[in-house]
Design a protein around this motif. Structure first.
Motif, mmCIF file in Angstrom:
data_model
loop_
_atom_site.group_PDB
_atom_site.id
_atom_site.type_symbol
_atom_site.label_atom_id
_atom_site.label_comp_id
_atom_site.label_asym_id
_atom_site.label_seq_id
_atom_site.Cartn_x
_atom_site.Cartn_y
_atom_site.Cartn_z
ATOM 1 N N LYS A 208 55.135 43.665 43.904
ATOM 2 C CA LYS A 208 55.694 44.670 42.994
ATOM 3 C C LYS A 208 56.298 43.647 41.623
ATOM 4 N N TYR A 209 57.105 42.616 41.953
ATOM 5 C CA TYR A 209 57.510 41.889 40.959
ATOM 6 C C TYR A 209 56.928 40.356 40.583
ATOM 7 N N GLY A 210 55.830 40.131 40.898
ATOM 8 C CA GLY A 210 55.327 38.753 40.657
ATOM 9 C C GLY A 210 53.715 39.070 40.477
ATOM 10 N N ILE A 211 53.027 37.968 40.690
ATOM 11 C CA ILE A 211 51.706 37.694 40.736
ATOM 12 C C ILE A 211 51.131 38.174 42.240
ATOM 13 N N LYS A 212 50.151 38.993 42.326
ATOM 14 C CA LYS A 212 49.732 39.765 43.538
ATOM 15 C C LYS A 212 49.187 38.586 44.412
ATOM 16 N N LYS A 213 49.307 38.508 45.775
ATOM 17 C CA LYS A 213 49.003 37.567 46.714
ATOM 18 C C LYS A 213 47.407 37.347 46.471
ATOM 19 N N ASP A 214 46.638 38.373 46.283
ATOM 20 C CA ASP A 214 45.221 38.185 46.290
ATOM 21 C C ASP A 214 44.643 37.274 44.998
ATOM 22 N N ILE A 215 45.501 37.713 43.936
ATOM 23 C CA ILE A 215 45.132 37.187 42.676
ATOM 24 C C ILE A 215 45.609 35.723 42.596
ATOM 25 N N PHE A 216 46.552 35.168 43.185
ATOM 26 C CA PHE A 216 47.137 33.972 43.304
ATOM 27 C C PHE A 216 46.001 33.329 44.292
ATOM 28 N N TYR A 217 45.745 33.749 45.253
ATOM 29 C CA TYR A 217 44.916 33.068 46.376
ATOM 30 C C TYR A 217 43.674 32.821 45.462
ATOM 31 N N LYS A 218 42.974 33.681 44.811
ATOM 32 C CA LYS A 218 41.716 33.434 44.268
ATOM 33 C C LYS A 218 41.643 32.352 43.202
ATOM 34 N N SER A 219 43.110 32.071 42.673
ATOM 35 C CA SER A 219 43.117 30.793 41.707
ATOM 36 C C SER A 219 43.081 29.470 42.499
ATOM 37 N N ILE A 220 43.166 29.686 44.028
ATOM 38 C CA ILE A 220 43.064 28.363 44.656
ATOM 39 C C ILE A 220 41.553 28.369 45.178
ATOM 40 N N SER A 221 41.062 29.545 45.558
ATOM 41 C CA SER A 221 39.544 29.556 46.004
ATOM 42 C C SER A 221 38.595 29.199 45.080
ATOM 43 N N GLU A 222 38.967 29.887 43.858
ATOM 44 C CA GLU A 222 37.891 29.555 42.659
ATOM 45 C C GLU A 222 38.665 28.527 41.543
ATOM 46 N N PHE A 223 39.217 27.406 41.913
ATOM 47 C CA PHE A 223 40.121 26.499 41.391
ATOM 48 C C PHE A 223 39.261 26.353 39.855
ATOM 49 N N ASP A 224 39.999 26.425 38.744
ATOM 50 C CA ASP A 224 39.350 25.848 37.545
ATOM 51 C C ASP A 224 40.618 25.832 36.596
ATOM 52 N N PHE A 225 41.355 24.764 36.671
ATOM 53 C CA PHE A 225 42.364 24.532 35.651
ATOM 54 C C PHE A 225 42.095 24.628 34.229
ATOM 55 N N GLU A 226 40.885 24.130 33.747
ATOM 56 C CA GLU A 226 40.540 24.347 32.401
ATOM 57 C C GLU A 226 40.453 25.900 31.997
ATOM 58 N N SER A 227 40.284 26.780 33.029
ATOM 59 C CA SER A 227 40.330 28.180 32.476
ATOM 60 C C SER A 227 41.627 28.750 32.412
ATOM 61 N N PHE A 228 42.442 28.148 33.389
ATOM 62 C CA PHE A 228 44.003 28.369 33.553
ATOM 63 C C PHE A 228 44.616 28.095 32.084
ATOM 64 N N LYS A 229 44.302 26.996 31.726
ATOM 65 C CA LYS A 229 45.053 26.372 30.481
ATOM 66 C C LYS A 229 44.532 27.350 29.432
ATOM 67 N N LYS A 230 43.363 27.785 29.100
ATOM 68 C CA LYS A 230 42.884 28.727 28.072
ATOM 69 C C LYS A 230 43.710 30.018 28.345
ATOM 70 N N LEU A 231 43.990 30.368 29.649
ATOM 71 C CA LEU A 231 44.850 31.847 29.642
ATOM 72 C C LEU A 231 46.196 31.584 29.196
ATOM 73 N N CYS A 232 46.579 30.293 29.631
ATOM 74 C CA CYS A 232 48.109 30.065 29.183
ATOM 75 C C CYS A 232 48.422 30.043 27.401
ATOM 76 N N PHE A 233 47.248 29.527 26.654
ATOM 77 C CA PHE A 233 47.178 29.297 25.140
ATOM 78 C C PHE A 233 46.459 30.554 24.298
ATOM 79 N N LEU A 234 45.526 31.255 24.902
ATOM 80 C CA LEU A 234 44.912 32.130 24.208
ATOM 81 C C LEU A 234 44.499 32.002 23.000
#
Length: 204
Positions: free
Chosen positions: A94-120
């Motif tokens: 309800k008040y955070g990042i959903k568990k399945d979405i967070f887990y997907k960021s581990i199973s499909e780990f891609d830090f460069e894509s994460f940085k792009k999401l942060c800076f847009l």
């Protein structure tokens, strides 16, 4: 947790950064007469509060740093507490990042894509000198193991900044949690280029 005391002062800003980021990401912000302690890297969650003794603490916490600050600063007197693009619950349906979405960021780990999401689309020249956690996946796994555990809010928050274009934390969840304490800003998840000084963030 990694602790960097940038400047010591009675009026101490304690900044809990988000996952993967370090002190280089906020070096452009002017300090004025504040001191600054930066907390990052949640590969382990130990935090020695002794460094905060006899300080007036101005808390700024960003992203998963909101969850980490809530964990580390329980029962700590605060002059001001600011949350940015995150909630004390971290991983939460309800008040955070959903568990399945967070887990997907581990199973499909891609830090460069994460940085792009942060800076847009922010001009890359603005963050070309940033450094990031070289063990980012280890940090991410440790966050997942701990932030899914039940927790209670332990901080009296004064204000929350929420980015319109946040693609990391669900801004609707953050707004639902903080309600009338929220201020909406036209920014991506990384919000700190919207400010010139720490005073702009903490001075209500």
């Amino acid at each position: 947790m990694k602790i960097d005391l940038i400047k010591d002062a009675k009026k101490l800003i304690v900044l809990f950064l988000g996952y993967g980021f370090d002190k280089s990401s906020i070096s452009h912000l002017e300090l004025g007469d504040y001191g600054l302690l930066v907390v990052s890297d949640y590969s382990n969650l130990s935090f020695d509060r002794e460094i905060l003794a006899n300080k007036d603490i101005y808390l700024i916490s960003w992203s998963m740093g909101v969850w980490a600050a809530n964990l580390a600063l329980k029962n700590t007197p605060l002059k001001v507490a600011i949350a940015i693009n995150g909630t004390p619950f971290g991983i939460d349906e309800k008040y955070g990042i959903k568990k399945d979405i967070f887990y997907k960021s581990i199973s499909e780990f891609d830090f460069e894509s994460f940085k792009k999401l942060c800076f847009l689309g922010i001009n890359e020249q603005k963050f070309k000198d940033f450094t990031f956690n070289k063990n980012a996946k280890i940090e991410l796994i440790n966050l997942y193991k701990n932030a899914i555990l039940p927790c209670e809010n332990a901080i009296s928050w004064d204000r929350a900044y929420i980015s319109k274009r946040d693609l990391v934390f669900d801004n609707r969840a953050v707004l639902e949690y903080f309600k009338d304490k929220a201020r909406i800003i036209n920014a991506p998840h990384f919000i700190f280029f919207n400010f010139k000084s720490f005073g702009e963030i903490v001075e209500i």
